[in-house]
Design a protein around this motif. Structure first.
Motif, PDB file in Angstrom:
ATOM      1  N   PRO A  20       0.815  -1.232   0.000  1.00 27.50           N
ATOM      2  CA  PRO A  20       0.000   0.000   0.000  1.00 27.50           C
ATOM      3  C   PRO A  20       0.838   1.266   0.000  1.00 27.50           C
ATOM      4  O   PRO A  20       0.451   2.274  -0.611  1.00 27.50           O
ATOM      5  N   ARG A  21       2.001   1.245   0.663  1.00 26.61           N
ATOM      6  CA  ARG A  21       2.860   2.426   0.695  1.00 26.61           C
ATOM      7  C   ARG A  21       3.396   2.732  -0.697  1.00 26.61           C
ATOM      8  O   ARG A  21       3.385   3.883  -1.143  1.00 26.61           O
ATOM      9  N   LEU A  22       3.844   1.703  -1.384  1.00 21.59           N
ATOM     10  CA  LEU A  22       4.387   1.906  -2.731  1.00 21.59           C
ATOM     11  C   LEU A  22       3.284   2.330  -3.703  1.00 21.59           C
ATOM     12  O   LEU A  22       3.484   3.227  -4.535  1.00 21.59           O
ATOM     13  N   THR A  23       2.121   1.711  -3.581  1.00 20.48           N
ATOM     14  CA  THR A  23       1.002   2.056  -4.453  1.00 20.48           C
ATOM     15  C   THR A  23       0.607   3.522  -4.285  1.00 20.48           C
ATOM     16  O   THR A  23       0.339   4.236  -5.268  1.00 20.48           O
ATOM     17  N   GLU A  24       0.591   3.988  -3.036  1.00 18.77           N
ATOM     18  CA  GLU A  24       0.220   5.377  -2.762  1.00 18.77           C
ATOM     19  C   GLU A  24       1.236   6.349  -3.355  1.00 18.77           C
ATOM     20  O   GLU A  24       0.873   7.384  -3.945  1.00 18.77           O
ATOM     21  N   LEU A  25       2.513   6.044  -3.210  1.00 26.09           N
ATOM     22  CA  LEU A  25       3.560   6.912  -3.758  1.00 26.09           C
ATOM     23  C   LEU A  25       3.470   6.997  -5.276  1.00 26.09           C
ATOM     24  O   LEU A  25       3.581   8.077  -5.864  1.00 26.09           O
ATOM     25  N   LEU A  26       3.250   5.862  -5.922  1.00 21.37           N
ATOM     26  CA  LEU A  26       3.157   5.858  -7.377  1.00 21.37           C
ATOM     27  C   LEU A  26       1.901   6.582  -7.850  1.00 21.37           C
ATOM     28  O   LEU A  26       1.916   7.266  -8.886  1.00 21.37           O
ATOM     29  N   ALA A  27       0.816   6.467  -7.092  1.00 20.97           N
ATOM     30  CA  ALA A  27      -0.439   7.116  -7.467  1.00 20.97           C
ATOM     31  C   ALA A  27      -0.299   8.631  -7.504  1.00 20.97           C
ATOM     32  O   ALA A  27      -0.947   9.302  -8.312  1.00 20.97           O
ATOM     33  N   ARG A  28       0.539   9.182  -6.636  1.00 16.27           N
ATOM     34  CA  ARG A  28       0.715  10.635  -6.644  1.00 16.27           C
ATOM     35  C   ARG A  28       2.001  11.071  -7.351  1.00 16.27           C
ATOM     36  O   ARG A  28       2.421  12.218  -7.225  1.00 16.27           O
ATOM     37  N   GLY A  29       2.586  10.165  -8.093  1.00 13.39           N
ATOM     38  CA  GLY A  29       3.718  10.522  -8.934  1.00 13.39           C
ATOM     39  C   GLY A  29       5.030  10.728  -8.214  1.00 13.39           C
ATOM     40  O   GLY A  29       5.950  11.348  -8.766  1.00 13.39           O
ATOM     41  N   ALA A  30       5.139  10.219  -6.987  1.00 16.67           N
ATOM     42  CA  ALA A  30       6.369  10.380  -6.208  1.00 16.67           C
ATOM     43  C   ALA A  30       7.354   9.263  -6.572  1.00 16.67           C
ATOM     44  O   ALA A  30       7.617   8.339  -5.793  1.00 16.67           O
ATOM     45  N   ARG A  31       7.904   9.362  -7.772  1.00 18.05           N
ATOM     46  CA  ARG A  31       8.746   8.291  -8.296  1.00 18.05           C
ATOM     47  C   ARG A  31      10.034   8.104  -7.486  1.00 18.05           C
ATOM     48  O   ARG A  31      10.451   6.973  -7.209  1.00 18.05           O
ATOM     49  N   ASP A  32      10.690   9.194  -7.120  1.00 19.33           N
ATOM     50  CA  ASP A  32      11.927   9.084  -6.355  1.00 19.33           C
ATOM     51  C   ASP A  32      11.676   8.360  -5.032  1.00 19.33           C
ATOM     52  O   ASP A  32      12.435   7.457  -4.647  1.00 19.33           O
ATOM     53  N   ALA A  33      10.622   8.757  -4.328  1.00 16.64           N
ATOM     54  CA  ALA A  33      10.301   8.136  -3.051  1.00 16.64           C
ATOM     55  C   ALA A  33       9.923   6.678  -3.231  1.00 16.64           C
ATOM     56  O   ALA A  33      10.256   5.826  -2.392  1.00 16.64           O
ATOM     57  N   ALA A  34       9.225   6.356  -4.325  1.00 15.49           N
ATOM     58  CA  ALA A  34       8.836   4.974  -4.584  1.00 15.49           C
ATOM     59  C   ALA A  34      10.058   4.094  -4.812  1.00 15.49           C
ATOM     60  O   ALA A  34      10.154   2.975  -4.293  1.00 15.49           O
ATOM     61  N   VAL A  35      11.014   4.611  -5.584  1.00 13.53           N
ATOM     62  CA  VAL A  35      12.242   3.843  -5.829  1.00 13.53           C
ATOM     63  C   VAL A  35      13.018   3.651  -4.526  1.00 13.53           C
ATOM     64  O   VAL A  35      13.518   2.563  -4.232  1.00 13.53           O
ATOM     65  N   GLU A  36      13.129   4.706  -3.723  1.00 15.04           N
ATOM     66  CA  GLU A  36      13.824   4.599  -2.441  1.00 15.04           C
ATOM     67  C   GLU A  36      13.174   3.552  -1.550  1.00 15.04           C
ATOM     68  O   GLU A  36      13.853   2.744  -0.906  1.00 15.04           O
ATOM     69  N   LEU A  37      11.841   3.573  -1.496  1.00 15.58           N
ATOM     70  CA  LEU A  37      11.120   2.616  -0.658  1.00 15.58           C
ATOM     71  C   LEU A  37      11.367   1.196  -1.129  1.00 15.58           C
ATOM     72  O   LEU A  37      11.616   0.295  -0.316  1.00 15.58           O
ATOM     73  N   PHE A  38      11.310   0.985  -2.428  1.00 20.17           N
ATOM     74  CA  PHE A  38      11.515  -0.358  -2.968  1.00 20.17           C
ATOM     75  C   PHE A  38      12.929  -0.851  -2.675  1.00 20.17           C
ATOM     76  O   PHE A  38      13.129  -2.005  -2.284  1.00 20.17           O
TER      77      PHE A  38
END
Length: 258
Positions: free
Chosen positions: A133-151
């Motif tokens: 859910p955290r990654l899905t939320e980041l991607l939904a709002r276009g926070a690509r840098d944060a999504a990559v960091e989280l992954f």
């Protein structure tokens, strides 16, 4: 690069090299055909290798909404290009895709996977449940840098290493593929080793892990191999999730040539 149309009309870009029995290489998160090129070159003296950009990556197209079945159809199109059937090799989420393709009945002669991203214990499953859910939320709002960091943090990449990656040209490539992380999550689902699904697969198979990989990763690989009726398990000493092509290639060559 060549292109073939998948079942829904999406163009899938691929490369071919070598001569011999066909082997299709399926990349994991953040990978493209170029990522698998070093391994393809090592296998090319014995096999006709096909590497490709999974949908949404590189030169391949994409079409919403994403569905695992569409990626299976992509592989079906590539199997047709290979002559009707082939061996498959998949790494990480690419390994999960290989399993889905074989379980769906695609004409696969044999397959090997490296550290498919399954979980075999409660702690690993809980971590996966928190990540999605955290990654899905980041991607939904276009926070690509944060999504990559989280992954990357979920893969236990050290924060200092992530910081160094952010300063390198590679980071733009990773963020450019960030949206496909959602595809990988959907492909793996809750992440539990699909023992019942694997038990129905009668194709000759090999599951490989790295001797220096985290114990939960290795436990999941062993569990997957044990669930496969014709599965075998191999551990590559000193290897991690970033397996060295020159170490892996002889193992795949021996298995696929048998």
């Amino acid at each position: 690069m060549y292109r073939v149309k998948s079942g829904d009309g999406t163009p899938i870009a691929y490369r071919r090299s070598g001569e011999g029995p066909p082997v299709i290489l399926v990349g994991g998160a953040f990978s493209t055909a170029e990522s698998e090129a070093p391994l393809a070159r090592l296998l090319a003296p014995r096999f006709a290798t096909i590497t490709y950009d999974r949908r949404g990556r590189g030169a391949s197209g994409d079409r919403a909404p994403y569905a695992v079945e569409r990626e299976v159809e992509d592989l079906a199109a590539l199997l047709a290009v290979a002559g009707g059937d082939a061996a498959l090799y998949g790494v990480a989420s690419g390994g999960a895709l290989v399993v889905e393709a074989v379980a769906a009945g695609l004409p696969v002669s044999q397959f090997a996977v490296y550290e498919p991203p399954y979980a075999a214990d409660a702690a690993a499953l809980a971590a996966r449940a928190e990540l999605r859910p955290r990654l899905t939320e980041l991607l939904a709002r276009g926070a690509r840098d944060a999504a990559v960091e989280l992954f990357l943090s979920a893969l236990e990449v050290h924060p200092e290493t992530v910081a160094a990656m952010r300063r390198a040209p590679l980071w733009a490539e990773l963020t450019g593929l960030a949206h496909t992380l959602a595809y990988d999550l959907q492909l793996v689902g809750e992440g539990r080793v699909p023992a019942r699904r694997l038990a129905a697969v009668r194709t000759r198979a090999m599951v490989v892990d790295g001797g220096a990989s985290p114990s939960p990763v290795r436990a999941a690989a062993r569990a997957a191999a044990q669930a496969l009726p014709r599965g075998r398990h191999r551990t590559l000493t000193g290897q991690t999730n970033e397996v060295a092509p020159h170490v892996l290639a002889p193992v795949l060559e021996e298995f696929f040539a048998a």
